[in-house]
Write a protein that holds these residues in place. Structure first.
Motif, mmCIF file in Angstrom:
data_model
loop_
_atom_site.group_PDB
_atom_site.id
_atom_site.type_symbol
_atom_site.label_atom_id
_atom_site.label_comp_id
_atom_site.label_asym_id
_atom_site.label_seq_id
_atom_site.Cartn_x
_atom_site.Cartn_y
_atom_site.Cartn_z
ATOM 1 N N ILE A 323 0.813 -1.212 0.000
ATOM 2 C CA ILE A 323 0.000 0.000 0.000
ATOM 3 C C ILE A 323 0.852 1.271 0.000
ATOM 4 O O ILE A 323 0.532 2.237 -0.709
ATOM 5 N N LYS A 324 1.937 1.268 0.747
ATOM 6 C CA LYS A 324 2.768 2.471 0.786
ATOM 7 C C LYS A 324 3.335 2.788 -0.590
ATOM 8 O O LYS A 324 3.322 3.949 -1.033
ATOM 9 N N SER A 325 3.814 1.772 -1.284
ATOM 10 C CA SER A 325 4.376 1.982 -2.619
ATOM 11 C C SER A 325 3.302 2.428 -3.600
ATOM 12 O O SER A 325 3.540 3.273 -4.464
ATOM 13 N N VAL A 326 2.121 1.865 -3.463
ATOM 14 C CA VAL A 326 1.004 2.253 -4.329
ATOM 15 C C VAL A 326 0.654 3.725 -4.120
ATOM 16 O O VAL A 326 0.411 4.457 -5.082
ATOM 17 N N ASN A 327 0.640 4.165 -2.867
ATOM 18 C CA ASN A 327 0.347 5.569 -2.585
ATOM 19 C C ASN A 327 1.393 6.488 -3.222
ATOM 20 O O ASN A 327 1.075 7.587 -3.687
ATOM 21 N N PHE A 328 2.622 6.028 -3.265
ATOM 22 C CA PHE A 328 3.689 6.800 -3.901
ATOM 23 C C PHE A 328 3.435 6.921 -5.400
ATOM 24 O O PHE A 328 3.511 8.008 -5.979
ATOM 25 N N GLU A 335 -5.260 3.480 3.164
ATOM 26 C CA GLU A 335 -4.764 2.873 4.397
ATOM 27 C C GLU A 335 -4.661 1.353 4.280
ATOM 28 O O GLU A 335 -3.861 0.733 4.984
ATOM 29 N N ASN A 336 -5.476 0.775 3.404
ATOM 30 C CA ASN A 336 -5.452 -0.681 3.257
ATOM 31 C C ASN A 336 -6.086 -1.087 1.930
ATOM 32 O O ASN A 336 -6.618 -0.248 1.192
ATOM 33 N N ILE A 337 -6.047 -2.389 1.636
ATOM 34 C CA ILE A 337 -6.601 -2.919 0.389
ATOM 35 C C ILE A 337 -8.103 -2.683 0.297
ATOM 36 O O ILE A 337 -8.637 -2.404 -0.779
ATOM 37 N N ASN A 338 -8.791 -2.767 1.419
ATOM 38 C CA ASN A 338 -10.244 -2.577 1.402
ATOM 39 C C ASN A 338 -10.616 -1.210 0.837
ATOM 40 O O ASN A 338 -11.549 -1.080 0.034
ATOM 41 N N GLN A 339 -9.893 -0.179 1.238
ATOM 42 C CA GLN A 339 -10.145 1.157 0.703
ATOM 43 C C GLN A 339 -9.835 1.227 -0.784
ATOM 44 O O GLN A 339 -10.551 1.859 -1.557
ATOM 45 N N LEU A 340 -8.776 0.547 -1.194
ATOM 46 C CA LEU A 340 -8.377 0.539 -2.597
ATOM 47 C C LEU A 340 -9.431 -0.136 -3.467
ATOM 48 O O LEU A 340 -9.788 0.353 -4.544
ATOM 49 N N VAL A 341 -9.970 -1.259 -3.000
ATOM 50 C CA VAL A 341 -10.984 -1.999 -3.751
ATOM 51 C C VAL A 341 -12.243 -1.166 -3.931
ATOM 52 O O VAL A 341 -12.864 -1.161 -5.003
ATOM 53 N N LYS A 342 -12.648 -0.454 -2.877
ATOM 54 C CA LYS A 342 -13.876 0.340 -2.934
ATOM 55 C C LYS A 342 -13.719 1.629 -3.718
ATOM 56 O O LYS A 342 -14.698 2.174 -4.234
ATOM 57 N N ASN A 343 -12.500 2.122 -3.815
ATOM 58 C CA ASN A 343 -12.263 3.378 -4.538
ATOM 59 C C ASN A 343 -10.962 3.261 -5.331
ATOM 60 O O ASN A 343 -9.958 3.897 -5.009
ATOM 61 N N PRO A 344 -10.964 2.452 -6.379
ATOM 62 C CA PRO A 344 -9.726 2.160 -7.107
ATOM 63 C C PRO A 344 -9.273 3.316 -7.992
ATOM 64 O O PRO A 344 -10.076 4.210 -8.326
ATOM 65 N N PRO A 345 -8.009 3.318 -8.382
ATOM 66 C CA PRO A 345 -7.556 4.302 -9.370
ATOM 67 C C PRO A 345 -8.255 4.023 -10.692
ATOM 68 O O PRO A 345 -8.844 2.945 -10.872
ATOM 69 N N ASN A 346 -8.208 4.953 -11.616
ATOM 70 C CA ASN A 346 -8.872 4.678 -12.883
ATOM 71 C C ASN A 346 -8.024 3.734 -13.736
ATOM 72 O O ASN A 346 -6.833 3.525 -13.491
#
Length: 403
Positions: A323-328, A335-346
């Motif tokens: 997650i840290k690298s993805v945020n970069f 904060e976690n994968i759950n947030q990423l899944v619900k609101n993914p990048p385009n």
């Protein structure tokens, strides 16, 4: 005359020819099509019919989208072939509602643009229309606009006036049968948990035609066309260790893996293949000076931050990010994968990341995890890649054309 309208492709030419045949009649359109699924497709077709009627200066009435009622009407006929009994019931449903509205509005004539579709049995529509008209003391207008090259003229007009030309009749049963015959998946019935707009989706088509409408409103030139694309969809993705599921997110274009053991995951800081590509989405709105400063800052941080690492499988071509690298890379604060899944990048951002990490043509799995797991994992990915024609719009500029 009340005219039931099924879609702009069928109605645009039909209404022009109907006006020629009945020049003294005031034509009123009625869009009633609860058979169209999903709702996003219904909305897109309705919007295109509104545009068509506006171009033809015809009043349009929208009927109810009573989807469940339509399902009840065709219950037991789900597997019937196109042009079969289910279609006949569907015709009756829409013609009956049109006749009811005609009587309510004191209009004594009605017809349907279904008559112009080469996918419909015209003689059946004639018969059904006559029966419904007789039962309601109305006249059903029968007009054959297919004759003398009418179908070709209809298609030419649809292209000339930049209409939305759908690639299936409307109902999900016909769509499923059609895609099965084509040995394809029904992309129209798929959507992501995070509502990410994917290429080849109805949501992507809607954006294209919304841009068409916006450009027309601003009186700006454009070119609407279709392109052949390979469309990717994730059907299943999971990561596990000792039978325990590990939260994960699979980046677009990742290829299939079936119970693949990664071996130990090695986390390292390799040279990035293309730093510019990874951050292209962020760079688009910057001037040259801002771009240089941004890339220099990112490159310095990547080199100096010991926590920004990329994981590599010892046994296959899979790559991993935490997650840290993805945020970069995405300039996000997940904060976690759950947030990423619900609101993914385009989707475009994901493709830029892939391009920068492993190359434009790569299909190796790129998997995002909550943390830098050092041990082995079992990876399961089921994805598809199928050829589709997708709409694209090119905006005209004075000296050049850009997408």
């Amino acid at each position: 005359m009340l005219v039931h309208i099924c879609c702009s492709v069928d109605s645009h030419y039909f209404l022009r020819e109907l006006h020629k045949a009945y020049p003294n009649d005031n034509l009123i359109g009625f869009f009633y099509n609860p058979n169209i699924h999903p709702k996003e497709e219904y909305n897109l077709r309705l919007q295109d019919v509104k545009r068509s009627c506006n171009m033809l200066n015809i009043e349009l009435i929208e009927g109810d989208y009573n989807m469940q009622s339509w399902f009840d009407d065709v219950r037991g006929l789900e597997q019937a072939p196109e042009k079969g009994d289910r279609c006949n019931v569907c015709f009756d449903t829409r013609l009956l509602k049109t006749a009811e509205l005609a009587k309510k509005l004191n209009i004594n004539k009605f017809t349907t643009t279904l008559l112009s579709s080469p996918m419909k049995e015209q003689h059946i529509l004639y018969n059904q229309g006559d029966i419904i008209a007789k039962n309601n003391d109305l006249e059903f207008i029968k007009i054959n606009v297919r004759a003398n090259g009418g179908v070709n003229k209809q298609n030419e007009l649809a292209k000339q006036d930049n209409l939305y030309r759908q690639n299936y009749c409307g109902c999900k049963f016909a769509l499923t049968q059609q895609r099965k015959h084509q040995n394809k998946h029904s992309l129209e019935l798929m959507s992501n948990i995070g509502r990410q707009i994917m290429p080849g989706s109805i949501e992507a088509r809607t954006k294209v035609f919304a841009k068409r409408d916006s450009l027309e409103k601003e009186n700006r030139g454009y070119i609407l066309t279709q392109q052949e694309n390979f469309i990717w969809r994730l059907l299943l993705g999971s990561v596990s260790h000792k039978k325990e599921t590990i939260p994960s997110y699979i980046i677009a274009r990742s290829s299939c893996k079936k119970n693949v053991k990664s071996g130990k995951i090695t986390w390292a800081k390799p040279e990035l293949k293309n730093l510019y590509q990874i951050f292209q989405s962020q760079l688009n709105n910057m001037n040259t000076r801002e771009k240089i400063h941004f890339l220099e800052d990112k490159e310095t941080k990547y080199k100096n931050d010991s926590d920004i690492l990329i994981g590599f499988s010892k046994r296959d071509d899979s790559m991993f990010l935490d997650i840290k690298s993805v945020n970069f890379f995405f300039n996000t604060d997940y904060e976690n994968i759950n947030q990423l899944v619900k609101n993914p990048p385009n989707y475009t951002q994901e493709m830029h990341l892939r391009y920068g990490l492993s190359g434009m043509e790569s299909v190796n799995p790129i998997v995002i995890l909550d943390s830098k797991i050092p041990h082995d994992i079992i990876l399961n990915i089921k994805s598809i890649l199928q050829n589709e024609r997708v709409y694209v719009i090119f905006e005209e500029n004075k000296n050049h054309i850009h997408l």
